[in-house]
Design a protein around this motif. Sequence first.
Motif, PDB file in Angstrom:
ATOM      1  N   PRO A 198       0.797  -1.230   0.000  1.00  0.00           N
ATOM      2  CA  PRO A 198       0.000   0.000   0.000  1.00  0.00           C
ATOM      3  C   PRO A 198       0.828   1.278   0.000  1.00  0.00           C
ATOM      4  O   PRO A 198       0.366   2.316  -0.477  1.00  0.00           O
ATOM      5  N   THR A 199       2.053   1.215   0.492  1.00  0.00           N
ATOM      6  CA  THR A 199       2.898   2.417   0.511  1.00  0.00           C
ATOM      7  C   THR A 199       3.143   2.935  -0.901  1.00  0.00           C
ATOM      8  O   THR A 199       3.199   4.153  -1.123  1.00  0.00           O
ATOM      9  N   ALA A 200       3.268   2.026  -1.868  1.00  0.00           N
ATOM     10  CA  ALA A 200       3.481   2.451  -3.254  1.00  0.00           C
ATOM     11  C   ALA A 200       2.284   3.253  -3.765  1.00  0.00           C
ATOM     12  O   ALA A 200       2.452   4.271  -4.450  1.00  0.00           O
ATOM     13  N   ILE A 201       1.080   2.820  -3.446  1.00  0.00           N
ATOM     14  CA  ILE A 201      -0.125   3.542  -3.857  1.00  0.00           C
ATOM     15  C   ILE A 201      -0.216   4.875  -3.136  1.00  0.00           C
ATOM     16  O   ILE A 201      -0.604   5.900  -3.725  1.00  0.00           O
ATOM     17  N   GLU A 202       0.140   4.893  -1.891  1.00  0.00           N
ATOM     18  CA  GLU A 202       0.132   6.150  -1.126  1.00  0.00           C
ATOM     19  C   GLU A 202       1.076   7.159  -1.768  1.00  0.00           C
ATOM     20  O   GLU A 202       0.764   8.358  -1.838  1.00  0.00           O
ATOM     21  N   MET A 203       2.220   6.686  -2.244  1.00  0.00           N
ATOM     22  CA  MET A 203       3.170   7.577  -2.909  1.00  0.00           C
ATOM     23  C   MET A 203       2.639   8.028  -4.267  1.00  0.00           C
ATOM     24  O   MET A 203       2.787   9.189  -4.651  1.00  0.00           O
ATOM     25  N   ASP A 204       1.995   7.110  -5.015  1.00  0.00           N
ATOM     26  CA  ASP A 204       1.440   7.450  -6.327  1.00  0.00           C
ATOM     27  C   ASP A 204       0.472   8.625  -6.242  1.00  0.00           C
ATOM     28  O   ASP A 204       0.476   9.518  -7.100  1.00  0.00           O
ATOM     29  N   TYR A 205      -0.362   8.615  -5.228  1.00  0.00           N
ATOM     30  CA  TYR A 205      -1.452   9.590  -5.140  1.00  0.00           C
ATOM     31  C   TYR A 205      -1.196  10.678  -4.091  1.00  0.00           C
ATOM     32  O   TYR A 205      -2.085  11.488  -3.822  1.00  0.00           O
ATOM     33  N   GLY A 206      -0.001  10.700  -3.528  1.00  0.00           N
ATOM     34  CA  GLY A 206       0.309  11.732  -2.540  1.00  0.00           C
ATOM     35  C   GLY A 206      -0.589  11.661  -1.321  1.00  0.00           C
ATOM     36  O   GLY A 206      -1.035  12.696  -0.794  1.00  0.00           O
ATOM     37  N   MET A 207      -0.877  10.455  -0.868  1.00  0.00           N
ATOM     38  CA  MET A 207      -1.775  10.288   0.275  1.00  0.00           C
ATOM     39  C   MET A 207      -1.114  10.745   1.561  1.00  0.00           C
ATOM     40  O   MET A 207       0.102  10.681   1.716  1.00  0.00           O
ATOM     41  N   GLU A 208      -1.933  11.197   2.477  1.00  0.00           N
ATOM     42  CA  GLU A 208      -1.471  11.572   3.819  1.00  0.00           C
ATOM     43  C   GLU A 208      -2.198  10.705   4.828  1.00  0.00           C
ATOM     44  O   GLU A 208      -3.428  10.579   4.782  1.00  0.00           O
ATOM     45  N   ASN A 209      -1.425  10.119   5.723  1.00  0.00           N
ATOM     46  CA  ASN A 209      -1.985   9.213   6.735  1.00  0.00           C
ATOM     47  C   ASN A 209      -2.792   8.094   6.084  1.00  0.00           C
ATOM     48  O   ASN A 209      -3.854   7.681   6.577  1.00  0.00           O
ATOM     49  N   GLY A 210      -2.295   7.623   4.930  1.00  0.00           N
ATOM     50  CA  GLY A 210      -2.904   6.478   4.278  1.00  0.00           C
ATOM     51  C   GLY A 210      -4.150   6.744   3.472  1.00  0.00           C
ATOM     52  O   GLY A 210      -4.817   5.796   3.033  1.00  0.00           O
ATOM     53  N   ALA A 211      -4.486   8.016   3.243  1.00  0.00           N
ATOM     54  CA  ALA A 211      -5.715   8.318   2.495  1.00  0.00           C
ATOM     55  C   ALA A 211      -5.536   9.575   1.651  1.00  0.00           C
ATOM     56  O   ALA A 211      -4.764  10.470   1.997  1.00  0.00           O
ATOM     57  N   LEU A 212      -6.258   9.601   0.541  1.00  0.00           N
ATOM     58  CA  LEU A 212      -6.332  10.795  -0.297  1.00  0.00           C
ATOM     59  C   LEU A 212      -7.730  11.358  -0.162  1.00  0.00           C
ATOM     60  O   LEU A 212      -8.717  10.689  -0.483  1.00  0.00           O
ATOM     61  N   LYS A 213      -7.824  12.597   0.313  1.00  0.00           N
ATOM     62  CA  LYS A 213      -9.123  13.218   0.548  1.00  0.00           C
ATOM     63  C   LYS A 213      -9.354  14.313  -0.493  1.00  0.00           C
ATOM     64  O   LYS A 213      -8.559  15.249  -0.599  1.00  0.00           O
ATOM     65  N   LEU A 214     -10.426  14.140  -1.256  1.00  0.00           N
ATOM     66  CA  LEU A 214     -10.748  15.059  -2.343  1.00  0.00           C
ATOM     67  C   LEU A 214     -12.145  15.634  -2.146  1.00  0.00           C
ATOM     68  O   LEU A 214     -13.010  14.991  -1.547  1.00  0.00           O
ATOM     69  N   ASN A 215     -12.348  16.820  -2.691  1.00  0.00           N
ATOM     70  CA  ASN A 215     -13.691  17.386  -2.808  1.00  0.00           C
ATOM     71  C   ASN A 215     -14.011  17.467  -4.288  1.00  0.00           C
ATOM     72  O   ASN A 215     -13.314  18.154  -5.041  1.00  0.00           O
ATOM     73  N   VAL A 216     -15.053  16.770  -4.705  1.00  0.00           N
ATOM     74  CA  VAL A 216     -15.397  16.639  -6.119  1.00  0.00           C
ATOM     75  C   VAL A 216     -16.849  17.037  -6.323  1.00  0.00           C
ATOM     76  O   VAL A 216     -17.700  16.777  -5.472  1.00  0.00           O
ATOM     77  N   ARG A 217     -17.126  17.680  -7.456  1.00  0.00           N
ATOM     78  CA  ARG A 217     -18.516  18.001  -7.783  1.00  0.00           C
ATOM     79  C   ARG A 217     -19.309  16.703  -7.945  1.00  0.00           C
ATOM     80  O   ARG A 217     -18.829  15.737  -8.545  1.00  0.00           O
ATOM     81  N   ALA A 218     -20.530  16.691  -7.439  1.00  0.00           N
ATOM     82  CA  ALA A 218     -21.366  15.496  -7.560  1.00  0.00           C
ATOM     83  C   ALA A 218     -21.535  15.101  -9.015  1.00  0.00           C
ATOM     84  O   ALA A 218     -21.564  13.914  -9.355  1.00  0.00           O
ATOM     85  N   ALA A 219     -21.627  16.093  -9.906  1.00  0.00           N
ATOM     86  CA  ALA A 219     -21.798  15.819 -11.336  1.00  0.00           C
ATOM     87  C   ALA A 219     -20.578  15.137 -11.938  1.00  0.00           C
ATOM     88  O   ALA A 219     -20.664  14.529 -13.007  1.00  0.00           O
ATOM     89  N   MET A 220     -19.425  15.238 -11.271  1.00  0.00           N
ATOM     90  CA  MET A 220     -18.182  14.686 -11.802  1.00  0.00           C
ATOM     91  C   MET A 220     -17.716  13.436 -11.064  1.00  0.00           C
ATOM     92  O   MET A 220     -16.766  12.782 -11.490  1.00  0.00           O
ATOM     93  N   ALA A 221     -18.365  13.089  -9.957  1.00  0.00           N
ATOM     94  CA  ALA A 221     -17.875  12.000  -9.107  1.00  0.00           C
ATOM     95  C   ALA A 221     -17.788  10.679  -9.863  1.00  0.00           C
ATOM     96  O   ALA A 221     -16.790   9.963  -9.779  1.00  0.00           O
ATOM     97  N   GLY A 222     -18.833  10.331 -10.605  1.00  0.00           N
ATOM     98  CA  GLY A 222     -18.838   9.062 -11.326  1.00  0.00           C
ATOM     99  C   GLY A 222     -17.698   8.955 -12.320  1.00  0.00           C
ATOM    100  O   GLY A 222     -17.074   7.896 -12.464  1.00  0.00           O
ATOM    101  N   TYR A 223     -17.421  10.065 -13.028  1.00  0.00           N
ATOM    102  CA  TYR A 223     -16.340  10.058 -14.012  1.00  0.00           C
ATOM    103  C   TYR A 223     -14.993   9.799 -13.344  1.00  0.00           C
ATOM    104  O   TYR A 223     -14.181   9.023 -13.838  1.00  0.00           O
ATOM    105  N   LEU A 224     -14.746  10.478 -12.214  1.00  0.00           N
ATOM    106  CA  LEU A 224     -13.464  10.317 -11.529  1.00  0.00           C
ATOM    107  C   LEU A 224     -13.300   8.892 -11.007  1.00  0.00           C
ATOM    108  O   LEU A 224     -12.240   8.282 -11.151  1.00  0.00           O
ATOM    109  N   LEU A 225     -14.359   8.360 -10.413  1.00  0.00           N
ATOM    110  CA  LEU A 225     -14.283   7.014  -9.840  1.00  0.00           C
ATOM    111  C   LEU A 225     -14.045   5.973 -10.934  1.00  0.00           C
ATOM    112  O   LEU A 225     -13.318   4.996 -10.722  1.00  0.00           O
ATOM    113  N   ARG A 226     -14.643   6.175 -12.107  1.00  0.00           N
ATOM    114  CA  ARG A 226     -14.415   5.241 -13.214  1.00  0.00           C
ATOM    115  C   ARG A 226     -12.999   5.393 -13.760  1.00  0.00           C
ATOM    116  O   ARG A 226     -12.313   4.400 -14.030  1.00  0.00           O
ATOM    117  N   ARG A 227     -12.549   6.626 -13.933  1.00  0.00           N
ATOM    118  CA  ARG A 227     -11.226   6.854 -14.529  1.00  0.00           C
ATOM    119  C   ARG A 227     -10.127   6.240 -13.666  1.00  0.00           C
ATOM    120  O   ARG A 227      -9.145   5.709 -14.182  1.00  0.00           O
TER     121      ARG A 227
END
Length: 290
Positions: A221-250
């Motif tokens: 999991p450390t490799a994924i944390e580095m890929d996405y710049g996670m802090e404390n093991g998580a990446l926290k984003l604020n996304v428009r509801a209209a765009m959430a599905g697109y981001l989750l699929r991508r």
Amino acid sequence: MDLNDIAFAQRQRLAYIDFCLLFRGHLTRTDLLNKFQVGLSAGSRDFAMYKELAPQNLLYDPARKAYLQSTKFVPLFEHDSRKTLTKLAHDISDGFDAVGDIHFPVEAPSQLNVPDIFIVARLVQAILNNKAASIIYTSLSSGSAAREIVPHSIVDNGLRWHVRAFDRKSQSFRDFVLTRISKVTVTDQGSQPGEQKIEDHQWVRMMPLHLVPHPHNVAQPTAIEMDYGMENGALKLNVRAAMAGYLLRRWNVDCTEEASLRGGEYQLYLENRQTLYGAENLAIAPGYAV
């Protein structure tokens, strides 16, 4: 006169005039002076030069003290669709790529399609001038038909470009894929109450997404944390509801309740899936079910 015989700095200013006429539909001398910090006489020479090169492209409106795009407008410069859309997405509106940007040795993955620059330009004009637009749109369900929309944003969903707009036929806000639009006519009608961006609740609503390394598919999991710049093991984003599905699929984010999707492509898991309640385009979110 050949454009290549004109000094590079002036070609940039001419490209800016061309860009504004194409995408905004109008331009003032003050716009040019403020953009380039040049004197009044230099600005006047630039407009005179542009009119000499493309006399059919612009008209002067004394009442507005502005140059307007004429009905016979044909771009003087070649504005690349992909570069222009990328720049517009980052609020860069200069048109400089048309006069030759520095080529850096960086490649990006190709998008599925490249929208017609004139389709994009007319939609941007409608957005900037708060106007409705008549379009010919080909949908998967009903084929080609005329629609009237009030667009408010051009969006890159990671796979293709679409315009977010109020659809007067369905009386709702929808996404229209740019390459499925074959014609755009900007109307004289402004937006009506209920059609403005602020009324697009799926667009205005921001959803917190907490993404973590997939608990079953990722051995390190450390490799994924580095890929996405996670802090404390998580990446926290604020996304428009209209765009959430697109981001989750991508990003192939596992949206099941218990991280049950298997496969190396699912390296992320949505830790707070309850946040998705009420979003409308979740059919494309991997594994999501109400």
